[in-house]
Write a protein that holds these residues in place. Structure first.
Motif, PDB file in Angstrom:
ATOM      1  N   GLN A 169      42.122  43.503  49.815  1.00  0.00           N
ATOM      2  CA  GLN A 169      41.527  42.388  49.069  1.00  0.00           C
ATOM      3  C   GLN A 169      42.415  41.983  47.901  1.00  0.00           C
ATOM      4  O   GLN A 169      42.557  40.789  47.602  1.00  0.00           O
ATOM      5  CB  GLN A 169      40.136  42.789  48.577  1.00  0.00           C
ATOM      6  CG  GLN A 169      39.148  43.049  49.688  1.00  0.00           C
ATOM      7  CD  GLN A 169      37.763  43.395  49.164  1.00  0.00           C
ATOM      8  OE1 GLN A 169      37.430  43.092  48.029  1.00  0.00           O
ATOM      9  NE2 GLN A 169      36.948  44.030  50.006  1.00  0.00           N
ATOM     10  N   ALA A 170      43.012  42.959  47.227  1.00  0.00           N
ATOM     11  CA  ALA A 170      43.905  42.648  46.105  1.00  0.00           C
ATOM     12  C   ALA A 170      45.125  41.877  46.583  1.00  0.00           C
ATOM     13  O   ALA A 170      45.595  40.939  45.907  1.00  0.00           O
ATOM     14  CB  ALA A 170      44.321  43.936  45.402  1.00  0.00           C
ATOM     15  N   LEU A 171      45.664  42.232  47.744  1.00  0.00           N
ATOM     16  CA  LEU A 171      46.821  41.514  48.287  1.00  0.00           C
ATOM     17  C   LEU A 171      46.450  40.085  48.689  1.00  0.00           C
ATOM     18  O   LEU A 171      47.246  39.149  48.508  1.00  0.00           O
ATOM     19  CB  LEU A 171      47.381  42.271  49.488  1.00  0.00           C
ATOM     20  CG  LEU A 171      48.126  43.582  49.167  1.00  0.00           C
ATOM     21  CD1 LEU A 171      48.494  44.316  50.456  1.00  0.00           C
ATOM     22  CD2 LEU A 171      49.384  43.304  48.347  1.00  0.00           C
ATOM     23  N   LEU A 172      45.248  39.901  49.229  1.00  0.00           N
ATOM     24  CA  LEU A 172      44.795  38.547  49.567  1.00  0.00           C
ATOM     25  C   LEU A 172      44.691  37.681  48.327  1.00  0.00           C
ATOM     26  O   LEU A 172      45.104  36.499  48.330  1.00  0.00           O
ATOM     27  CB  LEU A 172      43.447  38.619  50.291  1.00  0.00           C
ATOM     28  CG  LEU A 172      43.467  39.148  51.731  1.00  0.00           C
ATOM     29  CD1 LEU A 172      42.049  39.280  52.268  1.00  0.00           C
ATOM     30  CD2 LEU A 172      44.295  38.219  52.626  1.00  0.00           C
TER      31      LEU A 172
ATOM     32  N   SER B 170      41.968  42.930  39.884  1.00  0.00           N
ATOM     33  CA  SER B 170      41.779  43.131  41.321  1.00  0.00           C
ATOM     34  C   SER B 170      42.650  44.270  41.834  1.00  0.00           C
ATOM     35  O   SER B 170      42.237  45.045  42.708  1.00  0.00           O
ATOM     36  CB  SER B 170      42.105  41.838  42.080  1.00  0.00           C
ATOM     37  OG  SER B 170      43.483  41.510  41.948  1.00  0.00           O
ATOM     38  N   GLY B 171      43.889  44.396  41.294  1.00  0.00           N
ATOM     39  CA  GLY B 171      44.776  45.468  41.732  1.00  0.00           C
ATOM     40  C   GLY B 171      44.228  46.843  41.437  1.00  0.00           C
ATOM     41  O   GLY B 171      44.410  47.790  42.209  1.00  0.00           O
ATOM     42  N   MET B 172      43.512  46.984  40.313  1.00  0.00           N
ATOM     43  CA  MET B 172      42.983  48.292  39.927  1.00  0.00           C
ATOM     44  C   MET B 172      41.591  48.556  40.489  1.00  0.00           C
ATOM     45  O   MET B 172      41.237  49.689  40.749  1.00  0.00           O
ATOM     46  CB  MET B 172      42.936  48.410  38.403  1.00  0.00           C
ATOM     47  CG  MET B 172      44.305  48.415  37.751  1.00  0.00           C
ATOM     48  SD  MET B 172      45.334  49.804  38.277  1.00  0.00           S
ATOM     49  CE  MET B 172      44.458  51.172  37.546  1.00  0.00           C
TER      50      MET B 172
ATOM     51  N   ILE C 190      48.572  47.184  41.999  1.00  0.00           N
ATOM     52  CA  ILE C 190      48.137  47.675  43.316  1.00  0.00           C
ATOM     53  C   ILE C 190      48.772  49.026  43.613  1.00  0.00           C
ATOM     54  O   ILE C 190      48.113  49.950  44.117  1.00  0.00           O
ATOM     55  CB  ILE C 190      48.489  46.642  44.406  1.00  0.00           C
ATOM     56  CG1 ILE C 190      47.602  45.412  44.277  1.00  0.00           C
ATOM     57  CG2 ILE C 190      48.337  47.259  45.796  1.00  0.00           C
ATOM     58  CD1 ILE C 190      47.999  44.274  45.199  1.00  0.00           C
ATOM     59  N   LEU C 191      50.063  49.168  43.269  1.00  0.00           N
ATOM     60  CA  LEU C 191      50.753  50.441  43.499  1.00  0.00           C
ATOM     61  C   LEU C 191      50.156  51.548  42.638  1.00  0.00           C
ATOM     62  O   LEU C 191      49.917  52.661  43.121  1.00  0.00           O
ATOM     63  CB  LEU C 191      52.240  50.276  43.184  1.00  0.00           C
ATOM     64  CG  LEU C 191      53.102  51.542  43.320  1.00  0.00           C
ATOM     65  CD1 LEU C 191      53.046  52.071  44.749  1.00  0.00           C
ATOM     66  CD2 LEU C 191      54.533  51.258  42.907  1.00  0.00           C
TER      67      LEU C 191
ATOM     68  N   THR D 212      29.875  49.118  42.520  1.00  0.00           N
ATOM     69  CA  THR D 212      30.085  48.588  43.861  1.00  0.00           C
ATOM     70  C   THR D 212      31.084  47.450  43.856  1.00  0.00           C
ATOM     71  O   THR D 212      31.258  46.734  42.865  1.00  0.00           O
ATOM     72  CB  THR D 212      28.749  48.081  44.431  1.00  0.00           C
ATOM     73  OG1 THR D 212      28.272  47.016  43.605  1.00  0.00           O
ATOM     74  CG2 THR D 212      27.710  49.188  44.458  1.00  0.00           C
ATOM     75  N   THR D 213      31.745  47.250  45.002  1.00  0.00           N
ATOM     76  CA  THR D 213      32.727  46.176  45.144  1.00  0.00           C
ATOM     77  C   THR D 213      32.081  44.809  44.954  1.00  0.00           C
ATOM     78  O   THR D 213      32.682  43.894  44.398  1.00  0.00           O
ATOM     79  CB  THR D 213      33.383  46.259  46.533  1.00  0.00           C
ATOM     80  OG1 THR D 213      33.978  47.545  46.690  1.00  0.00           O
ATOM     81  CG2 THR D 213      34.453  45.198  46.704  1.00  0.00           C
ATOM     82  N   ARG D 214      30.842  44.684  45.399  1.00  0.00           N
ATOM     83  CA  ARG D 214      30.152  43.400  45.270  1.00  0.00           C
ATOM     84  C   ARG D 214      30.043  42.990  43.805  1.00  0.00           C
ATOM     85  O   ARG D 214      30.247  41.827  43.462  1.00  0.00           O
ATOM     86  CB  ARG D 214      28.767  43.507  45.906  1.00  0.00           C
ATOM     87  CG  ARG D 214      27.988  42.201  45.899  1.00  0.00           C
ATOM     88  CD  ARG D 214      26.674  42.376  46.632  1.00  0.00           C
ATOM     89  NE  ARG D 214      25.916  41.129  46.642  1.00  0.00           N
ATOM     90  CZ  ARG D 214      24.722  40.995  47.214  1.00  0.00           C
ATOM     91  NH1 ARG D 214      24.171  42.042  47.820  1.00  0.00           N
ATOM     92  NH2 ARG D 214      24.093  39.845  47.169  1.00  0.00           N
TER      93      ARG D 214
END
Length: 395
Positions: free
Chosen positions: A129-132, A121-123, A169-170, A84-86
């Motif tokens: 959220q990764a961009l933030l 975070s990018g993966m 991220i890409l 989970t993201t959490r």
């Protein structure tokens, strides 16, 4: 790193890979993350050379090693469904606290730990959220050197942070898109398999149940007049039922293959039981081997409709190298809606690049006393019929 959702429907239909087969990227993605840990040599070097007591240097080195272990554990956790993201946020928080704890000893060198958080975070996190987090890191890369008065290092962090963050991220976005495409392809495969099974079950049961009905009615009429003939008809009903059961099992398993010779023999049996006469023009050997399976299904569907709906006395089957026609002298198809069987036959034929036409037969078809009747034509190529012969089977 994000695993596409599994599709339980595919497992139910036998069309998806085994659940035990795991994408190597999912199993060993953390190894790719481990490669980049070589760049921790810079903050580690800063800790070793720091002008502080040995105990503080040892503690800072331990914090950096712990950071590396949490980083790898976070990637491994992301690879384990559901992940989970959490929980991923918790790993990021721990890494951030560990990096912050090294600042008293290594100072701005602690900013060298931030790219690892950006790659994670990018993966692992959603793109927004990764961009933030990348934006927050860029602010940190500007503010920290300004506060410390060490602007010489500013350009390095302003270059490396977006390079790492945007690249990962890409890659993650492309991986997610590929996962959605795989899922769509899997769903399409399942849909096609369902259609195949539904079509085959209709063709198998439709024909077999029609013959069973005809022979049961005949046996019912003969039971008082000719008991022995009635017993023979019921024995055939039992045989046909067993054959239909075997064909259904083979269809569900994907093994059912119609054979043209067998379907012609079954057509003769069904039409004879219904009190109709069959003429076969041409021979199965004349048919292109590539087309025999499709034309066998066409014979089955056409004869089933003749027995069910035509009320005919004569049925003519004409075979060519790449075509088939089935004509009867019955009541015709005027004003009647095309059924599922013909629709399924169209799908089979069109998949082979052919066409199906259904309409009134020529006036005087067959014996000529019943009207125009019905004509079903299947064409799979452009070659002309060759060597047509006529074999008449009397009822």
């Amino acid at each position: 790193m994000t695993q596409p959702p599994s599709c339980s429907e595919g497992e139910a239909q036998g069309a998806s890979p085994s659940a035990d087969v795991v994408d190597p990227w999912v199993r060993f993605g953390w190894l790719l993350a481990a490669i980049w840990l070589v760049f921790l040599v810079f903050p580690l070097g800063s800790a070793v050379l720091a002008d502080v007591a040995v105990v503080w240097r040892a503690l800072t080195i331990a914090l950096i090693i712990t950071f590396a272990l949490v980083y790898l554990r976070g990637f491994w956790a992301d690879d384990q469904p559901p992940g989970t993201t959490r929980r991923l946020h918790l790993y990021l928080l721990v890494m951030g606290l560990l990096a912050l704890a090294t600042v008293p000893v290594i100072g701005l060198s602690a900013l060298g730990l931030v790219p690892f958080m950006l790659s994670f975070s990018g993966m692992a996190l959603p793109t927004r959220q990764a961009l933030l987090l990348l934006g927050a890191a860029m602010v940190l890369a500007v503010v920290a050197p300004l506060l410390a008065g060490q602007l010489d290092d500013l350009w390095f962090f302003l270059l490396i942070y977006p390079m790492v963050g945007l690249t990962l991220i890409l890659i993650s976005a492309l991986d997610q898109r590929a996962g959605r495409q795989r899922e769509s392809q899997q769903r399409l495969t399942i849909s096609e398999e369902r259609e195949r099974v539904a079509r085959d079950v209709h063709d198998v049961l439709g024909h077999s149940l029609t013959v069973v009905t005809v022979k049961s009615e005949l046996a019912e009429r003969l039971v008082d007049v000719d008991p022995e003939r009635a017993k023979a008809e019921m024995a055939e009903v039992r045989s046909i039922s067993r054959q239909a059961l075997a064909e259904i099992r083979a269809t569900v398993a994907g093994l059912r293959v119609a054979r043209l010779t067998d379907e012609l023999a079954a057509a003769e049996q069904a039409l004879t039981g219904a009190g109709m006469r069959l003429e076969v023009r041409g021979s199965p050997e004349e048919v292109d081997p590539r087309h025999r399976i499709v034309l066998a299904w066409a014979v089955r569907e056409a004869v089933t409709n003749v027995v069910r709906h035509s009320g005919a006395r004569l049925c003519q089957i004409t075979l060519g190298q790449d075509r088939l026609s089935v004509r009867d002298d019955g009541r015709g198809v005027s004003g009647r809606r095309e059924g599922n069987g013909i629709g399924g036959l169209r799908e089979r034929v069109e998949q082979q690049g052919g066409s199906v036409s259904l309409g009134p037969g020529a006036p005087g078809a067959g014996d000529g006393a019943r009207g125009s009747g019905t004509l079903l034509e299947v064409r799979l190529g452009g070659a002309d019929d060759t060597g047509e012969t006529t074999a008449k089977v009397a009822t």
